[in-house]
Structures are given as C-alpha cells and as structure tokens.
Design a protein around this motif. Structure first.
Motif, PDB file in Angstrom:
ATOM      1  N   LEU A  32       0.846  -1.190   0.000  1.00 18.81           N
ATOM      2  CA  LEU A  32       0.000   0.000   0.000  1.00 18.81           C
ATOM      3  C   LEU A  32       0.886   1.247   0.000  1.00 18.81           C
ATOM      4  CD1 LEU A  32      -2.473  -1.238   2.755  1.00 18.81           C
ATOM      5  CD2 LEU A  32      -3.004  -1.045   0.315  1.00 18.81           C
ATOM      6  N   ALA A  33       0.260   2.410   0.108  1.00 20.67           N
ATOM      7  CA  ALA A  33       1.024   3.647   0.183  1.00 20.67           C
ATOM      8  C   ALA A  33       1.903   3.644   1.429  1.00 20.67           C
ATOM      9  CB  ALA A  33       0.076   4.844   0.205  1.00 20.67           C
ATOM     10  N   GLU A  34       2.994   4.374   1.373  1.00 22.85           N
ATOM     11  CA  GLU A  34       3.937   4.392   2.503  1.00 22.85           C
ATOM     12  C   GLU A  34       3.260   4.804   3.804  1.00 22.85           C
ATOM     13  OE1 GLU A  34       8.186   6.562   3.747  1.00 22.85           O
ATOM     14  OE2 GLU A  34       7.394   6.721   1.695  1.00 22.85           O
ATOM     15  N   SER A  35       2.361   5.790   3.748  1.00 28.50           N
ATOM     16  CA  SER A  35       1.678   6.248   4.960  1.00 28.50           C
ATOM     17  C   SER A  35       0.771   5.157   5.530  1.00 28.50           C
ATOM     18  CB  SER A  35       0.848   7.496   4.658  1.00 28.50           C
ATOM     19  OG  SER A  35      -0.096   7.246   3.625  1.00 28.50           O
ATOM     20  N   ASP A  36       0.167   4.358   4.660  1.00 28.30           N
ATOM     21  CA  ASP A  36      -0.685   3.271   5.126  1.00 28.30           C
ATOM     22  C   ASP A  36       0.137   2.158   5.756  1.00 28.30           C
ATOM     23  OD1 ASP A  36      -3.266   4.275   4.367  1.00 28.30           O
ATOM     24  OD2 ASP A  36      -2.754   3.864   2.283  1.00 28.30           O
ATOM     25  N   CYS A  37       1.259   1.823   5.158  1.00 27.84           N
ATOM     26  CA  CYS A  37       2.141   0.809   5.738  1.00 27.84           C
ATOM     27  C   CYS A  37       2.631   1.262   7.111  1.00 27.84           C
ATOM     28  CB  CYS A  37       3.332   0.544   4.821  1.00 27.84           C
ATOM     29  SG  CYS A  37       2.893  -0.266   3.258  1.00 27.84           S
ATOM     30  N   ILE A 202     -10.011   0.703   1.337  1.00 25.30           N
ATOM     31  CA  ILE A 202     -11.335   1.016   0.842  1.00 25.30           C
ATOM     32  C   ILE A 202     -11.908   2.189   1.630  1.00 25.30           C
ATOM     33  CG2 ILE A 202     -11.699  -1.307  -0.032  1.00 25.30           C
ATOM     34  CD1 ILE A 202     -13.242  -2.012   2.429  1.00 25.30           C
ATOM     35  N   ASP A 203     -13.176   2.481   1.490  1.00 18.21           N
ATOM     36  CA  ASP A 203     -13.771   3.682   2.077  1.00 18.21           C
ATOM     37  C   ASP A 203     -13.555   3.747   3.583  1.00 18.21           C
ATOM     38  OD1 ASP A 203     -14.656   4.337  -0.424  1.00 18.21           O
ATOM     39  OD2 ASP A 203     -16.710   3.623  -0.103  1.00 18.21           O
ATOM     40  N   ASP A 204     -13.108   4.919   4.056  1.00 17.39           N
ATOM     41  CA  ASP A 204     -12.917   5.145   5.488  1.00 17.39           C
ATOM     42  C   ASP A 204     -14.252   5.118   6.223  1.00 17.39           C
ATOM     43  OD1 ASP A 204     -10.244   5.483   4.959  1.00 17.39           O
ATOM     44  OD2 ASP A 204     -10.295   7.669   5.082  1.00 17.39           O
ATOM     45  N   GLN A 205     -14.173   4.908   7.533  1.00 22.33           N
ATOM     46  CA  GLN A 205     -15.338   4.990   8.404  1.00 22.33           C
ATOM     47  C   GLN A 205     -15.105   6.075   9.448  1.00 22.33           C
ATOM     48  OE1 GLN A 205     -16.253   1.136  10.087  1.00 22.33           O
ATOM     49  NE2 GLN A 205     -16.320   0.115   8.079  1.00 22.33           N
ATOM     50  N   GLN A 206     -16.173   6.567  10.038  1.00 20.51           N
ATOM     51  CA  GLN A 206     -16.097   7.554  11.100  1.00 20.51           C
ATOM     52  C   GLN A 206     -16.716   6.969  12.359  1.00 20.51           C
ATOM     53  OE1 GLN A 206     -14.564  10.569  10.739  1.00 20.51           O
ATOM     54  NE2 GLN A 206     -14.105  10.005   8.594  1.00 20.51           N
ATOM     55  N   GLN A 210     -13.373  10.021  15.177  1.00 21.52           N
ATOM     56  CA  GLN A 210     -12.093   9.612  14.602  1.00 21.52           C
ATOM     57  C   GLN A 210     -12.317   8.939  13.245  1.00 21.52           C
ATOM     58  OE1 GLN A 210      -8.171   6.922  15.863  1.00 21.52           O
ATOM     59  NE2 GLN A 210     -10.129   6.491  16.820  1.00 21.52           N
ATOM     60  N   THR A 211     -11.385   9.170  12.344  1.00 20.31           N
ATOM     61  CA  THR A 211     -11.411   8.478  11.066  1.00 20.31           C
ATOM     62  C   THR A 211     -10.778   7.106  11.228  1.00 20.31           C
ATOM     63  OG1 THR A 211     -11.303  10.527   9.778  1.00 20.31           O
ATOM     64  CG2 THR A 211     -10.605   8.508   8.672  1.00 20.31           C
ATOM     65  N   LEU A 212     -11.486   6.100  10.753  1.00 28.58           N
ATOM     66  CA  LEU A 212     -10.975   4.729  10.786  1.00 28.58           C
ATOM     67  C   LEU A 212     -10.583   4.320   9.376  1.00 28.58           C
ATOM     68  CD1 LEU A 212     -13.563   2.954  13.138  1.00 28.58           C
ATOM     69  CD2 LEU A 212     -11.439   4.124  13.757  1.00 28.58           C
ATOM     70  N   ALA A 213      -9.335   3.940   9.218  1.00 26.60           N
ATOM     71  CA  ALA A 213      -8.844   3.472   7.921  1.00 26.60           C
ATOM     72  C   ALA A 213      -9.203   2.001   7.756  1.00 26.60           C
ATOM     73  CB  ALA A 213      -7.332   3.664   7.830  1.00 26.60           C
ATOM     74  N   THR A 274     -10.006  -8.090   6.628  1.00 22.23           N
ATOM     75  CA  THR A 274     -10.217  -6.645   6.731  1.00 22.23           C
ATOM     76  C   THR A 274      -9.702  -6.166   8.078  1.00 22.23           C
ATOM     77  OG1 THR A 274     -12.215  -6.813   5.365  1.00 22.23           O
ATOM     78  CG2 THR A 274     -11.910  -4.781   6.616  1.00 22.23           C
ATOM     79  N   ARG A 275      -8.913  -5.102   8.055  1.00 26.20           N
ATOM     80  CA  ARG A 275      -8.423  -4.463   9.287  1.00 26.20           C
ATOM     81  C   ARG A 275      -8.928  -3.029   9.308  1.00 26.20           C
ATOM     82  NH1 ARG A 275      -2.025  -5.515   9.912  1.00 26.20           N
ATOM     83  NH2 ARG A 275      -2.391  -4.202  11.741  1.00 26.20           N
ATOM     84  N   ILE A 276      -9.554  -2.646  10.404  1.00 25.14           N
ATOM     85  CA  ILE A 276     -10.071  -1.287  10.567  1.00 25.14           C
ATOM     86  C   ILE A 276      -9.289  -0.637  11.702  1.00 25.14           C
ATOM     87  CG2 ILE A 276     -12.109   0.107  11.044  1.00 25.14           C
ATOM     88  CD1 ILE A 276     -13.812  -2.074   9.880  1.00 25.14           C
TER      89      ILE A 276
END
Length: 360
Positions: A32-37, A202-206, A210-213, A274-276
């Motif tokens: 994934l993107a560096e920030s996500d890793c 995929i789509d973030d959750q709130q 807090q934003t959940l990736a 899936t990891r949130i």
C-alpha cells in the motif's frame, strides 16, 4: 457429517491463512502507500502493548452438504472484556503463561439449529445456548444457572476449576508432545500470500470523532499454491499432521499421497481479511476474516482410490467461515474479579485416580 478428524486439514488451513495473511501486512512494504504501511506497523506495535479491552467475537460457520435439505449454520458470539500485563503477549503459544496472566469475563452465546428436525442442544434450549464464563488468576469459572433452569441435573451457581493445575497435570501425564514445527511453513506461505494477494484501502469509516482506515486483503489458495515453495510447505505440514494422528494405521507412502490430494483440495479456498484501524490512536477497532471452501468434486472422488483418513471422499460440501472481532474501551475496562461464592471443583474430581506421582 464430517468426522471429527475431518476438520483437521480445514482448521489447519484457516489458522495458516489467518496468521499468514496478518503476517503479510507486517512488512516494510505492505503493498500500500507508505503512509498506510506506517499506520499498520504502528497499529501492530500499539496492539502488542495493549493491556485491556472490551471485545466481541462473532463467528459464523455455514455448511452446505448434499444430504442436508438446507444449509446448516452454526453461530457463536463471545462478548466480554480481558486484561493482561502489557509485557506479556496474548498470542503466546505458552498455554501456562497465558492461563497465569490472562484475566477475562465473557458471555458466550451459541446458535446451534437442529439438523433435519433433530436438535443438537439439550432439551429446553431450542437453538440458543448462553453461558457466563470467567478466567481469573488461572482459575476458570462457569455459571450453571441457565443450564439448571432447563435441566435439573445441573447445579446452579458459579463453579471453578484450577486450569493451571489441570493443564500442568495433563502435561505431566501425557508429556508435552507439542505441535509440529510450523515456522518454515508459515514463512513460505506468508511469502506466497504477500506476493499473490490483492491489497487495498477502501472507504474510510467515522466513529467516535475519529477516522478509521479500512484495509482489505483478498486472494485465493490456488494462486498461493502456484508457488512451489508454498505448496511443498503445506504438503509437508499436512503430512506431518496426518502422521501424528494416524501413525501405524497407514504407510508413509499412503499418507504422502493423501497429503498431496488434500493440498490440491485447498486450492478451492478463497479468503478475505479486513483491518479497521484508528488514524489517531492506531488501535485495531475491528478485524474480519472470511473463508470460502468449495472443494472440487472430482478431487474428492479421486480420494476413493487412495487412503483418505479424514473421510472427505464421501462428502460433497461447501464451507463458509466468517469471523469478526470488535475491540473497544482500550485500557479502560474494569478489573476482572473472581465470581463471589464460587465453588472450586477439586482436580481429583475431574481426573479421578490421579496419584501424587502423576499417574492413574
């Protein structure tokens, strides 16, 4: 229905997939993107130090079998809290260590529907069984009140068993035979999963301001086992498992041939994880694992001509497993205490005939 041993290979594959897939995310380059890793790596570190949390584990197992008039679904929900010293590891394979350090209080709810009109639970429970359980300082407790309400042969109230003493005594009696070494197998499968799985955010959750990736990993065992190293590793592990269970009943060549066909059956597995993860706190708020196993009928029929110790050749079935773990109240759960007035059951009542020398 499948024999009890028949779940061995399926359960093995589930565990290898779950831990192998989670391990696939524990890489510097997670796909994934560096920030996500970086966020996933931070989450691994934060969760390793988590001392307490509330949790809800929801597991659904569905079986479609050609002799059943409809699909059979078993559901179990475990809702509770746990605490463990931060320096300990809840994923430890040292059972005594976990029993000594892990404290938990849970409610277990199981939905077990009747099969072809025949109930699987005791009379009075319909399709639902609920139990209150606790583990405190190595002693496991169960509340029999609900059982006593529908079956007078059960006592009411809380009863406890010293699981540390119980498990230690069993080890002394049968020896710590352990389990087959899986380091090489997990490493080979993890590499193959890493290389063949699809990773995405995929789509973030709130939730809670807090934003959940939300991260998803999916793939198929057909792609994983196209890697010869992964295939050889799985065959070796299945063979070792079969040898430990059926040694002396079949020859090495027979079990080797069976392990090869069981591995071929595994190609019919697809999976999704899936990891949130919280962007602010890096805690794992939810983990999902789904597995679909649709064996190829011809491969099952091929087992008719070879040794089939698990009895899979006689079955035409589809299996689906869905697991969801929700976590909350991180490091904010109340202290788990032993139930008041619980009656402890002496070890000799559970294992009558045990001598001081550790034998019967």
């Amino acid at each position: 229905m499948l024999r009890k041993q028949g779940w061995m290979v399926v359960a093995l594959l589930v565990l290898l997939l779950m831990f192998g897939s989670v391990g696939a995310w524990a890489q510097d380059d997670c796909g994934l993107a560096e920030s996500d890793c970086a966020l996933l790596a931070e989450s691994d570190a934060v969760m390793a130090q988590l001392g307490a949390a509330a949790f809800k584990l929801d597991t659904t197992f569905a079986l479609e079998y050609f002799l059943l008039p409809e699909s059979y679904t078993f559901r179990a929900v475990v809702d509770g809290v746990y605490s463990i010293p931060p320096e300990e590891n809840i994923a430890s394979d040292d059972v005594l260590k976990l029993l000594r350090n892990l404290n938990s209080s849970v409610v277990v709810m199981m939905e077990v529907p009747a099969i072809d009109g025949v109930p699987l639970l005791p009379a009075g429970f319909d399709d639902m069984l609920t139990l209150d359980l606790s583990l405190v300082d190595g002693i496991g407790y169960a509340n029999f009140d609900k059982l006593a309400q529908v079956d007078s042969t059960f006592p009411s109230g809380w009863y406890g068993v010293d699981l540390l003493e119980f498990y230690s005594t069993l080890l002394a009696l049968v020896g710590d035979q352990g389990t087959p070494a899986i380091t090489g197998e997990v490493d080979a499968l993890t590499r193959a999963i890493t290389e063949t799985s699809t990773y995405s955010r995929i789509d973030d959750q709130q939730r809670g301001g807090q934003t959940l990736a939300v991260y998803e990993l999916s793939g198929s065992m057909a792609d994983v086992l196209a890697d010869s190293r992964a295939r050889d590793a799985l065959e070796d592990y299945v063979l070792t498992t079969l040898e430990s269970s059926f040694e002396g009943l079949y020859t090495y060549a027979e079990l080797l041939q069976a392990s090869e066909i069981y591995t071929t059956l595994a190609e019919r597995i697809t999976y999704r994880l899936t990891r949130i993860v919280g962007e602010d706190d890096a805690y794992l708020h939810r983990f999902e694992f789904s597995l679909l196993f649709q064996p190829d009928s011809q491969t099952l029929l091929d087992l008719n001509n070879v040794v089939d110790p698990l009895g899979l050749a006689a079955l035409i079935f589809d299996i689906r497993l869905d697991v969801a773990l929700d976590l909350s109240s991180f490091n904010e759960v109340p202290l788990v205490e032993a139930p008041a007035n619980a009656e402890l059951i002496p070890l000799e009542d559970l294992l009558p005939g045990i001598t001081d020398e550790g034998g019967f």
